[in-house]
Design an enzyme around this catalytic site. Structure first.
Site, short mmCIF file in Angstrom:
data_model
loop_
_atom_site.label_atom_id
_atom_site.label_comp_id
_atom_site.label_asym_id
_atom_site.label_seq_id
_atom_site.Cartn_x
_atom_site.Cartn_y
_atom_site.Cartn_z
N GLU A 97 -2.29 -3.12 -7.80
CA GLU A 97 -3.60 -3.35 -7.00
C GLU A 97 -4.49 -1.93 -6.09
O GLU A 97 -3.37 -0.91 -6.25
CB GLU A 97 -3.06 -4.86 -5.72
CG GLU A 97 -2.56 -3.42 -4.40
CD GLU A 97 -2.80 -3.06 -3.69
OE1 GLU A 97 -4.31 -3.42 -3.04
OE2 GLU A 97 -1.93 -1.95 -3.06
N SER A 118 1.16 -1.36 0.39
CA SER A 118 -0.07 0.03 0.27
C SER A 118 1.05 1.12 0.39
O SER A 118 2.13 1.59 -0.67
CB SER A 118 -0.92 -0.26 0.79
OG SER A 118 -1.92 0.19 0.80
N HIS A 134 -5.50 -5.50 -1.11
CA HIS A 134 -5.97 -5.45 0.53
C HIS A 134 -6.75 -6.33 0.28
O HIS A 134 -8.06 -6.22 0.63
CB HIS A 134 -6.71 -4.14 0.14
CG HIS A 134 -5.72 -3.12 0.36
ND1 HIS A 134 -5.29 -2.75 -0.43
CD2 HIS A 134 -4.99 -1.99 1.34
CE1 HIS A 134 -3.99 -1.85 -0.24
NE2 HIS A 134 -4.42 -1.51 1.28
#
Lengths: 315, 315
Positions: free
Chosen positions: B208, B105, B278
């Site tokens: 992602e 992330s 995630h």
């Protein structure tokens, strides 16, 4: 007031609020203007105002319209998909002939690409539905600025910064011949690293955004900073950042901390209060124009003068 | 299973879910590992795990820890603020000595900057709290991949693409010596135009994201495309894009249309189904490593081999 020819087209998202759209057209007509509506203005394809080809064709028709103003029906999303197909040369020629291109938000992508590719100046300003079609009527200042553009009289704008920025302004010696540019922060940043991002030195960069959390706004400003863009600006003007919902974990992190931190990281003054953004009261700002900026107390004045010499217009 | 030394630190957002954080530490300890916690791991400043200086110091301590793995407590937001202060050289040296850096992330910013500046390889993988501290226990596949890394046995991964991508895979001739890189799309894109964006030719780009509307995902992919990044990739691997709430005005515009459109615009195959993002079930992926990619039916295999020759590790 001279009656003008206004061309309405949809380069981005599909028009969903048809009532606002109709109110906007009626308002412009009530002012005596000739409103010409693009044949695909109400097209829909997925979330767009027609597929990519349809919207590119609408841009070409707007460029060929010989209208005084080509005004977007609304923003939304769609122009970054077709950056490589925007008819920049045709739009630049239309602008040279006297057609002013006006819009905001997603329209920032076109404005930046147009300026990067051709140097042509377009206007950050209202959209038809949200501004002219507002349920309780158009904002007076917005409408006055738009009328100034139509009548060739708009020469600048001014606003007052918050008291806490007065000290910063006291040390501001003014700017001459700086290039005004900017628009929606998110859309502008989404052009970084591409050929559609204008290389502006000694610029006055204005920014606004809607529905972005301050941490995202900061991340975008940092991207501009790390890319060297902010170091090349002479001033950064922050318009309205609306819909910035706080989260429980922010603990004091907000737009003010974002602006304050930025001031510690770049040389150029960071001034807030510019009346522009996703708010009713917005001025019109010429993206790509040379401007002079001066300050008096807490008042900032930005002047771009007449863009078109008298008689330069084709009609 | 050999017991390992794991260093926990917080380079991004403040740890708010302390229960998950504690569960994560306990889980790693229960597996027999020595868990060392950075002195500022639970620091807070606004929304961050300590101010910028504190988090930079934590990165330096992680680099100096001589741990087998330096694992982030959580992602969030914070690393793009300090890109110019990340001790990339120290981290690269630590990696050379045998410390693996793992996270995801916001951590994508560090991974990209590190690779751009030093060529050092780090791992996209779990975070302490969300993954090891998950309320119903860590995901088995994630844990097995993490253990592979700890034991120096992880050599690759595999997954199955959806039936509709089988035809595309049938024409896929495999890749040798391509550079695997990527991570969170939003964070990766926020580096475009800056010196922290890796210049990867012949790459395998994995992406992602979480809580981004498909139109924003498309806009970011288009930015990578317009910047010429996608044309230089040999494959684009889409992991999970979670929390992509539909809006009433999408009218069929979704992640599938985004991926399908992208396939029509770039040469490289766009494969979905990569078990990363995630989501609990995530593999570990070495950002910056050379990989081989092969396909058999709907199964994709990606191999990076041993990163460290036997005996190369410092401990």
């Amino acid at each position: 007031m001279k009656k003008k020819h206004i061309y309405i087209y949809s380069p981005s998202s599909a028009v969903r609020d048809k009532a606002a759209y109709r109110r906007g057209i009626q308002r412009l007509q009530a002012l005596g203007h000739e409103v010409e509506v693009d044949e695909a203005a109400l097209s829909t394809y997925q979330r767009f105002a027609g597929d990519d080809r349809t919207r590119v064709a609408a841009l070409s028709r707007a460029a060929a319209s010989r209208a005084d103003v080509a005004l977007i029906s609304r923003g939304g999303y769609g122009l970054t998909r077709i950056l490589d197909a925007i008819p920049c040369k045709a739009i630049a020629k239309a602008i040279e002939r006297g057609t002013e291109f006006v819009g905001l938000s997603d329209f920032t992508a076109l404005q930046c690409a147009l300026f990067a590719k051709t140097g042509a100046v377009s206007w950050s300003g209202p959209a038809l539905g949200e501004d002219f079609g507002a349920e309780d009527g158009p904002d007076e200042i917005m409408e006055a600025c738009f009328d100034d553009l139509l009548q060739g009289q708009g020469e600048g704008t001014g606003w007052r910064v918050p008291p806490r920025e007065a000290e910063m302004l006291a040390g501001f010696r003014g700017l001459h011949g700086a290039t005004l540019w900017g628009g929606n922060l998110c859309v502008l940043t989404s052009l970084l690293g591409t050929p559609y991002f204008p290389a502006v030195d000694k610029g006055v960069l204005f920014l606004e955004d809607v529905n972005e959390h301050p941490y995202r706004i900061e991340r975008m400003l940092d991207q501009l900073r790390h890319a060297g863009v902010l170091a090349r600006q002479k001033a950064v003007l922050l318009g309205h950042f609306t819909g910035t919902r706080k989260l429980p974990h922010d603990r004091g992190f907000d737009m003010r901390t974002v602006a304050d931190r930025l001031r510690g990281l770049i040389k150029a003054p960071v001034l807030t209060g510019l009346p522009f953004g996703h708010v009713p009261t917005k001025v019109l700002l010429p993206v790509g124009a040379k401007v002079e900026v001066a300050a008096d107390g807490r008042d900032v004045f930005m002047v771009w003068g007449h863009r078109h010499a008298p008689g330069h217009r084709a009609h």
